[in-house]
Enzyme design. Structure first.
Site, short mmCIF file in Angstrom:
data_model
loop_
_atom_site.label_atom_id
_atom_site.label_comp_id
_atom_site.label_asym_id
_atom_site.label_seq_id
_atom_site.Cartn_x
_atom_site.Cartn_y
_atom_site.Cartn_z
N GLY A 81 0.77 -1.24 0.00
CA GLY A 81 0.00 0.00 0.00
C GLY A 81 0.80 1.28 0.00
O GLY A 81 0.21 2.38 -0.05
N GLU B 142 4.59 -6.30 1.93
CA GLU B 142 4.15 -6.76 0.60
C GLU B 142 4.01 -5.62 -0.40
O GLU B 142 2.92 -5.35 -0.90
CB GLU B 142 2.79 -7.47 0.72
CG GLU B 142 2.78 -8.64 1.67
CD GLU B 142 1.39 -9.18 1.93
OE1 GLU B 142 1.27 -10.33 2.38
OE2 GLU B 142 0.39 -8.46 1.69
N CYS C 60 -13.63 2.01 -28.70
CA CYS C 60 -14.97 2.57 -28.85
C CYS C 60 -15.68 2.72 -27.51
O CYS C 60 -16.64 2.02 -27.21
CB CYS C 60 -15.79 1.69 -29.79
SG CYS C 60 -14.96 1.52 -31.36
C1 LIG Z 1 -2.53 -5.63 -3.75
C2 LIG Z 1 -1.95 -6.15 -2.51
C3 LIG Z 1 -0.70 -5.71 -2.09
C4 LIG Z 1 0.11 -4.66 -2.82
O1 LIG Z 1 -0.45 -3.40 -2.79
P1 LIG Z 1 0.38 -2.13 -3.33
O2 LIG Z 1 -0.51 -1.00 -3.07
O3 LIG Z 1 0.63 -2.35 -4.78
O4 LIG Z 1 1.64 -2.07 -2.54
C5 LIG Z 1 -0.17 -6.29 -0.95
N1 LIG Z 1 -0.85 -7.21 -0.25
C6 LIG Z 1 -2.07 -7.65 -0.61
C7 LIG Z 1 -2.76 -8.68 0.18
C8 LIG Z 1 -2.67 -7.13 -1.75
O5 LIG Z 1 -3.88 -7.55 -2.12
#
Ligand SMILES: *Cc1c(COP(=O)(O)O)cnc(C)c1O
Length: 402
Positions: free
Chosen positions: A225, A259, A329
């Site tokens: 995130g 992540e 389109c």
């Molecule tokens: C999409 C997602 C992320 C990555 O999110 P980013 O905003 O691209 O860093 C990490 N963990 C989970 C579980 C996700 O669904």
């Protein structure tokens, strides 16, 4: 300096370009912020799942966060170690769960009680241990676009703290479930530190109560995130971000899992397109290019802003208001809206910036448009990492039409 003109004549357009050296720089920057503790970076594959991107990150030491068995397989094909792979997602099918267990990935991230029961049954049946984490919904507003907010009770993701507690107590007693992780992911493109800090605090207090109950949680997974600069957003300090997490974990012996998706690849990618035509009516000026919403959906889907550059434009050229639109389109087919750009002509090159995350992976074949080629740039060299699709590729799966 990337020679966009040369690359677009070599590979044709629309073309995705990824600067692998820049991805390395982003990875190291994040890693640096987390040096004070044991950590693992599981790249969110959905942001950009090209095998060469995955392999590049695996080489740097990254694992993967996957949201389908397809992504798990991609990660394995790319050489990511199975013990660094996490499988998340609200709707895993039985066959996906079984395969994930057989592949002996690090953990399956559970999103409901019912899912936990299915994972337990499947693990029982194939006689293996299921390492799990539970995605907890901390009910915290990440202050981002509603489509990419995931940590509020109105979102479909994760379970409430009380439910999570019950699930951990159950899993700890189960002979086939092994709860080793706790997880939250409150949204994407977050540009403030506070929501992350609050979520860490809420989830770490649950962690502490689990540790007190002798449930040996080893991984504290803070999700992804981290926001990037598309236009004029303030971005967070990674040091402060990590420090807040560490503070919430004081006294707890866990590995911090992060992540990141967008942060690692977003600003390292470009979508290169060529101007086809210009047209004007009494209200608007349109620059029509050969890339479209099927190549880059974010502007149409989220009204997302992407920076752009008209290559070889002179600084003093007069600019006027226009939309950059594609050939599809749909009136929603635009890459930029109400921007100022000089007069263009056929074959001028426009580079759409910050297109490395949720660009190619969200692309489609709408209007029977073959998906773009993808090229990696590294150490001053370019190499094709995905061939441009052909019409033959597109119709290959269609049968019995004669
Ligand atoms: C999409 C997602 C992320 C990555 O999110 P980013 O905003 O691209 O860093 C990490 N963990 C989970 C579980 C996700 O669904």
């Amino acid at each position: 300096m990337i020679d966009f003109a040369k690359l677009s004549s070599k590979y044709d357009t629309p073309l995705y370009l990824y600067d692998f050296d820049d991805i390395t720089k982003n990875y190291n920057e994040l890693k640096e912020a987390f040096t004070a503790r044991k950590s693992l970076f599981c790249y969110a594959v959905k942001a950009n799942s090209n095998l060469s991107v995955l392999k590049h990150l695996a080489t740097l030491g990254a694992g993967c966060d996957c949201v389908s068995i397809g992504e798990v397989k991609r990660a394995l094909i790319a050489g990511v170690q199975s013990y660094k792979i996490i499988f998340s997602g609200v709707g895993k099918k039985d066959a996906e769960i079984e395969e994930a267990l057989e592949k002996k990935i690090l953990m399956i991230n559970l999103e409901s009680e019912e899912e936990m029961c299915r994972v337990e049954q499947i693990a029982d049946r194939i006689n293996c241990e299921a390492r799990i984490s539970i995605r907890v919904n901390p009910n915290i507003d990440p202050k981002t676009h509603p489509y990419i907010s995931t940590g509020l009770h109105e979102n479909k993701f994760g379970v409430d703290i009380e439910v999570a507690k019950k699930m951990y107590l159950y899993a700890a007693k189960s002979k086939s479930l092994n709860p080793i992780g706790i997880h939250f992911h409150i949204g994407s493109q977050i540009t403030q530190t506070l929501p992350f800090k609050e979520a860490s605090q809420v989830i770490s207090s649950l962690l502490k109560s689990l540790h007190a109950a002798n449930i040996d949680i080893k991984f504290f997974d803070v999700g992804g995130g981290i926001g990037i600069k598309y236009k004029d957003e303030e971005t967070i300090s990674l040091y402060e971000y990590a420090q807040n997490i560490f503070e919430s974990l004081s006294g707890e012996d866990v590995t911090v899992v992060c992540e990141p998706g967008r942060f690692l690849v977003g600003n390292s990618g470009y979508l290169v397109t060529k101007v086809l035509y210009e047209k004007k009516n009494d209200k608007k000026r349109f620059v029509i290019v050969d890339a479209a919403m099927n190549d880059l959906l974010r502007p149409s889907l989220y009204k997302a802003y992407h920076g752009f550059e008209l290559i070889d434009a002179k600084d003093d050229e007069e600019k006027s208001l226009a939309d950059i639109v594609g050939p599809i389109c749909e009136s929603g087919d635009f890459l930029a809206k109400d921007i100022y750009i000089p007069q263009t002509k056929h074959d001028d090159i426009i580079v759409i910036k910050s297109a490395g995350a949720y660009g190619f992976t969200m692309s489609s074949n709408y209007n029977t448009r073959p998906r773009a080629a993808e090229v990696a740039l590294s150490g001053g060299k370019d190499r094709l990492i995905r061939k441009r699709e052909t019409i033959e590729d597109l119709v290959e799966q269609e049968i019995e039409y004669l």
